[in-house]
Design a protein around this motif. Structure first.
Motif, short mmCIF file in Angstrom:
data_model
loop_
_atom_site.label_atom_id
_atom_site.label_comp_id
_atom_site.label_asym_id
_atom_site.label_seq_id
_atom_site.Cartn_x
_atom_site.Cartn_y
_atom_site.Cartn_z
N TYR A 217 0.75 -0.83 0.26
CA TYR A 217 -0.24 -0.04 -0.31
C TYR A 217 1.03 1.38 -0.34
N HIS A 218 0.72 2.21 -1.00
CA HIS A 218 1.93 2.98 -1.57
C HIS A 218 1.36 4.18 -1.76
N HIS A 219 1.75 5.73 -0.67
CA HIS A 219 0.91 6.40 0.05
C HIS A 219 2.15 7.47 -1.48
N VAL A 220 1.97 8.31 -2.41
CA VAL A 220 1.73 8.46 -3.15
C VAL A 220 2.79 10.55 -2.97
N ASP A 221 1.41 10.10 -3.51
CA ASP A 221 1.07 12.05 -2.68
C ASP A 221 0.11 12.23 -1.92
N ILE A 222 0.30 13.40 -0.62
CA ILE A 222 -0.50 13.88 0.14
C ILE A 222 -0.14 14.90 0.98
N GLU A 223 -1.87 15.49 0.32
CA GLU A 223 -1.51 17.41 0.42
C GLU A 223 -2.58 17.14 1.87
N VAL A 224 -2.12 17.52 2.67
CA VAL A 224 -2.77 18.78 4.01
C VAL A 224 -3.04 19.77 3.91
N ARG A 225 -3.76 19.99 4.64
CA ARG A 225 -3.89 21.76 5.16
C ARG A 225 -5.17 21.83 6.20
N PRO A 226 -4.67 23.54 7.12
CA PRO A 226 -5.67 23.79 7.92
C PRO A 226 -6.88 23.59 7.60
N LEU A 227 -7.81 23.37 8.26
CA LEU A 227 -9.35 23.31 7.75
C LEU A 227 -9.99 24.25 8.10
N MET A 228 -10.02 25.12 8.96
CA MET A 228 -10.25 26.83 8.68
C MET A 228 -9.25 27.94 8.53
N PRO A 229 -8.39 27.58 7.69
CA PRO A 229 -7.25 28.99 7.97
C PRO A 229 -7.30 30.10 8.37
N LYS A 230 -8.56 30.80 8.26
CA LYS A 230 -8.99 31.84 8.38
C LYS A 230 -10.02 31.98 9.85
N GLY A 231 -9.65 30.96 10.62
CA GLY A 231 -10.61 31.04 11.55
C GLY A 231 -12.05 30.42 12.12
N ARG A 232 -12.99 30.22 13.06
CA ARG A 232 -14.58 29.71 13.05
C ARG A 232 -14.85 30.72 12.73
N PRO A 233 -15.83 31.06 11.76
CA PRO A 233 -17.20 32.40 11.53
C PRO A 233 -17.75 32.71 12.94
N ASP A 234 -17.78 32.45 13.40
CA ASP A 234 -18.87 32.74 15.29
C ASP A 234 -17.50 33.27 16.05
N GLN A 235 -16.60 32.95 15.52
CA GLN A 235 -15.30 34.16 16.90
C GLN A 235 -14.98 35.35 16.00
N LYS A 236 -14.90 34.96 14.76
CA LYS A 236 -14.60 36.50 13.62
C LYS A 236 -15.19 37.79 14.65
N LYS A 237 -14.85 38.90 14.84
CA LYS A 237 -15.06 40.06 15.42
C LYS A 237 -16.46 40.64 14.39
N ALA A 238 -17.07 41.50 15.36
CA ALA A 238 -18.13 41.83 14.29
C ALA A 238 -17.70 43.54 13.86
#
Length: 238
Positions: A217-238
């Motif tokens: 079983y060979h992983h050739v490419d794996i792309e990983v990213r942060p799920l919410m790079p801008k943060g949670r919408p409910d935590q954004k300042k008004a």
């Protein structure tokens, strides 16, 4: 691969992803060798450090020879993690910065990998893990030099895995997005706040998963990213 008792060489293990991977693999019973310019802050009976600057072929050869002589055991895993990025528009970049990135991010992989492959071929087992970047998949403004090196890592990885798969050797290329390391120190406009980035330990867990995969079983490419790079919408300042 059963990694307990196996020798794992990690370049650039003094901090960030390399350091996190070294600690995790030691916990799993591997013998970990650091080829780095600085000694990692690790105290463990199965950890070895050999000073190495991957930009220089002779430095890598010396570290390899010291490893083989000291451990008297075959190298089963090489994690090409050492790398750096320097911002700058192409027409204003200092040629020294361009060559520093190329020498570290590209030539270093060549110098290290060419030394461990012959024995891996003889033992019909081995795993090369190359740490690229999202910058190896897409262009980024004012990062042309860095992108060039990471696209090269992708090309090396894709070509190499086809060369060595008949010998039972795996080659995996990992493309992390924003990760909370010293990489971004001094950078302008990263777009992701440190608290929203992935952690080095996250990437280390992916490395462990890849290494422990079944033999066929060979992983050739794996792309990983942060799920919410801008943060949670409910935590954004008004």
């Amino acid at each position: 691969m059963e990694i307990e008792g196996k020798v794992v060489v990690i370049t650039g293990a003094s901090s960030g992803i390399g350091l996190a991977a070294a600690k995790l693999l030691l916990e799993q019973g591997a013998t970990v060798v650091s080829w780095s310019r600085s000694r990692p802050k690790i105290s463990h009976p199965d950890f070895y450090f050999f000073g190495c600057d991957v930009r220089h072929e002779q430095s890598v050869l010396t570290a390899y020879e010291q490893t083989v002589e000291r451990l008297r055991q075959n190298i089963s895993v090489l994690i090409n993690n050492a790398g750096l990025g320097i911002q700058g528009a192409l027409d204003t970049m200092n040629p020294r910065d361009w060559h520093t990135m190329m020498d570290t991010n590209v030539n270093g992989i060549f110098y290290c990998t060419r030394l461990v492959l012959p024995q891996m071929k003889k033992q019909l087992e081995g795993h090369i893990i190359n740490i690229s970047s999202i910058a190896g998949l897409t262009g980024i403004e004012n990062m042309s030099g860095y992108c060039a090196t990471k696209f090269a890592v992708r090309g090396i990885s894709h070509s190499l895995f086809k060369e060595v798969r008949p010998f039972g050797i795996k080659v995996t290329c990992i493309y992390p997005g924003s990760t909370a390391t010293h990489f971004f120190d001094g950078f302008e406009g990263t777009g992701t706040a440190p608290e929203n980035m992935m952690q080095p330990e996250d990437i280390a867990s992916t490395i462990l998963h890849v290494l422990q995969s079944p033999p066929n079983y060979h992983h050739v490419d794996i792309e990983v990213r942060p799920l919410m790079p801008k943060g949670r919408p409910d935590q954004k300042k008004a």
